[in-house]
Design an enzyme around this catalytic site. Sequence first.
Site, PDB file in Angstrom:
ATOM      1  CG  ASN A 225      68.132  -1.164  29.648  1.00  0.00           C
ATOM      2  OD1 ASN A 225      67.480  -1.053  30.400  1.00  0.00           O
ATOM      3  ND2 ASN A 225      67.886  -1.535  28.326  1.00  0.00           N
TER       4      ASN A 225
ATOM      5  CG  PHE B  23      53.581  -8.446  25.249  1.00  0.00           C
ATOM      6  CD1 PHE B  23      53.028  -8.074  26.406  1.00  0.00           C
ATOM      7  CD2 PHE B  23      52.505  -8.965  24.342  1.00  0.00           C
ATOM      8  CE1 PHE B  23      51.614  -8.048  26.922  1.00  0.00           C
ATOM      9  CE2 PHE B  23      51.320  -8.829  24.490  1.00  0.00           C
ATOM     10  CZ  PHE B  23      50.534  -8.271  25.765  1.00  0.00           C
TER      11      PHE B  23
ATOM     12  CB  CYS C 117      61.030  -5.297  29.663  1.00  0.00           C
ATOM     13  SG  CYS C 117      62.124  -4.729  30.793  1.00  0.00           S
TER      14      CYS C 117
ATOM     15  CB  THR D 145      66.559  -4.880  24.811  1.00  0.00           C
ATOM     16  OG1 THR D 145      65.978  -5.404  26.167  1.00  0.00           O
ATOM     17  CG2 THR D 145      66.572  -3.352  24.782  1.00  0.00           C
TER      18      THR D 145
ATOM     19  CB  CYS E  91      95.382  -2.979  -4.191  1.00  0.00           C
ATOM     20  SG  CYS E  91      96.251  -4.056  -3.183  1.00  0.00           S
TER      21      CYS E  91
ATOM     22  CB  CYS F  31      87.266 -16.979  -6.752  1.00  0.00           C
ATOM     23  SG  CYS F  31      86.036 -15.695  -6.108  1.00  0.00           S
TER      24      CYS F  31
ATOM     25  CB  CYS G 220      88.753 -11.226  -0.277  1.00  0.00           C
ATOM     26  SG  CYS G 220      87.627 -11.405  -1.701  1.00  0.00           S
TER      27      CYS G 220
END
Length: 431
Positions: free
Chosen positions: A75, A135, A137, A203, A345, A383, A389
């Site tokens: 925004n 503090f 924006c 934000t 699976c 592994c 995975c």
Amino acid sequence: MADLSIEFCGIKSINPFWLASAPPTDKAYNVVRAFEAGWGGVVWKTLGEDPAAVNVSSRYSAHYGKNREVLGFNNIELITDRSLELNLQEITQVKKDWPDRVIIVSLMLPCEEALWAEIMPKVEATGADGIELNFGCPHGMPERGMGAAVGQVPEYVEMVTRWCKTHSKLPVIVKLTPNITDVRAPARAAKAGGADAVSLINTINSITHLDLDQMVAFPIVGGASTHGGYCGSAVKPIALNMVAEIARDPQTAGLPISGIGGIGNWRDAAEFMALGSGCVQVCTAAMLHGFRIVEEMKDGLSRWMDQKGYKSVADFVGKAVPNTTDWKYLNMNYQVIAQINQDDCIKCGRCYVACEDTSHQSINQLIDAVTGTRTYEVNKEECVGCNLCEITCPVQGCITMVPQDTGKPYMNWTQDPRNPRAENIKVVEAA
Ligand SMILES: Cc1cc2nc3c(=O)[nH]c(=O)nc-3n(C[C@H](O)[C@H](O)[C@H](O)COP(=O)(O)O)c2cc1C
Ligand code: SF4
Ligand code: SF4
């Protein structure tokens, strides 16, 4: 039944769910319906000097997932576009009508003490429970020396916080900007200035996407655009980390935190609380789905607390903080290995491609010569337990990461013989 009531820096709230300062809280009409829906409190849309801010059209844009679900929201709105007097009148009335609900007044003013000294008694006179200093924006207001322009300079954060504590008896919550390298610096400054709490995040600077015909980003204002503030589900991981950073910083330990950023359900809220948030604030999820989302939040949290035996919110706030540490203290001897449940699976092969192309070539693809049926098996020797995975598998629970018994005790990187700079080398052999 679990008790959802909280006390946050001296402010009592019937539940930990507050609406963040934003359009959902910008007028009595909204706030009253939010309270009717069950929100414990609101942080009123940021008030500033008169004349009130003027907004442009258009204002929002979004980052979408494949099915057009909003992953992130952007925004370019400013603080309230209504007069100070009208807002203060409405706050006074709503607080009078809803004495058991929390109203925090968000404020943003230029860095002049006289202006803060002048507004504080007016806010106190409304009967509001506290103030929150915006503090954070990141668009429009920093160009005028406010919002994130203050939040990015710890000295200013401390100075303005101190003015507010000097000129008011109300609890002061300092709302922090995530547009900073180390969020602990402004949090420490807020504490030094006498803040009763911090809230985060506001934000994040963002451009969501472009119109490639017009060659301009969204939201478009007469053929041009500007960066906005990013929020919603996509920012939750960033916010959680910042909350954890402050919660585990010895210099701000014990400073109450109001967690904000991408909270949309009870589980999100519980996660913020487990990492040290005494209450949470919600904006985007309410903007996208309405005030009633609080019902699921209250029910879900309450049920989960009952299941876990938590009688009050305080029983689990901060419980995950001691388990959040620096990388160097992780156990080098811990080992997990992927395990595929063949019954679940669907043979899509995504795990195989992911591991083969970008990880450790640890999944074998076996093709039956007669039927052509494919089977996927993990090569346990290869592994490394990276989780890729498990993350890429479309069937939830089909791949599990199974802890192995290595027989080796805890050994972190500071003790590891493979570390050329090890502080405390301790050779540990398998038992
Ligand atoms: C349209 C819009 C307007 C906002 N206005 C304000 C504001 O006036 N003051 C403020 O402190 N934060 C403001 N915010 C930030 C929110 O309060 C909140 O910090 C942020 O959106 C992250 O929470 P969320 O992910 O739940 O949306 C605004 C956010 C949006 C989306
Ligand atoms: S956990 Fe990582 S290394 Fe192991 S099989 Fe999965 S993708 Fe491969
Ligand atoms: S990604 Fe999951 S479902 Fe697909 S083959 Fe691998 S284990 Fe099976």
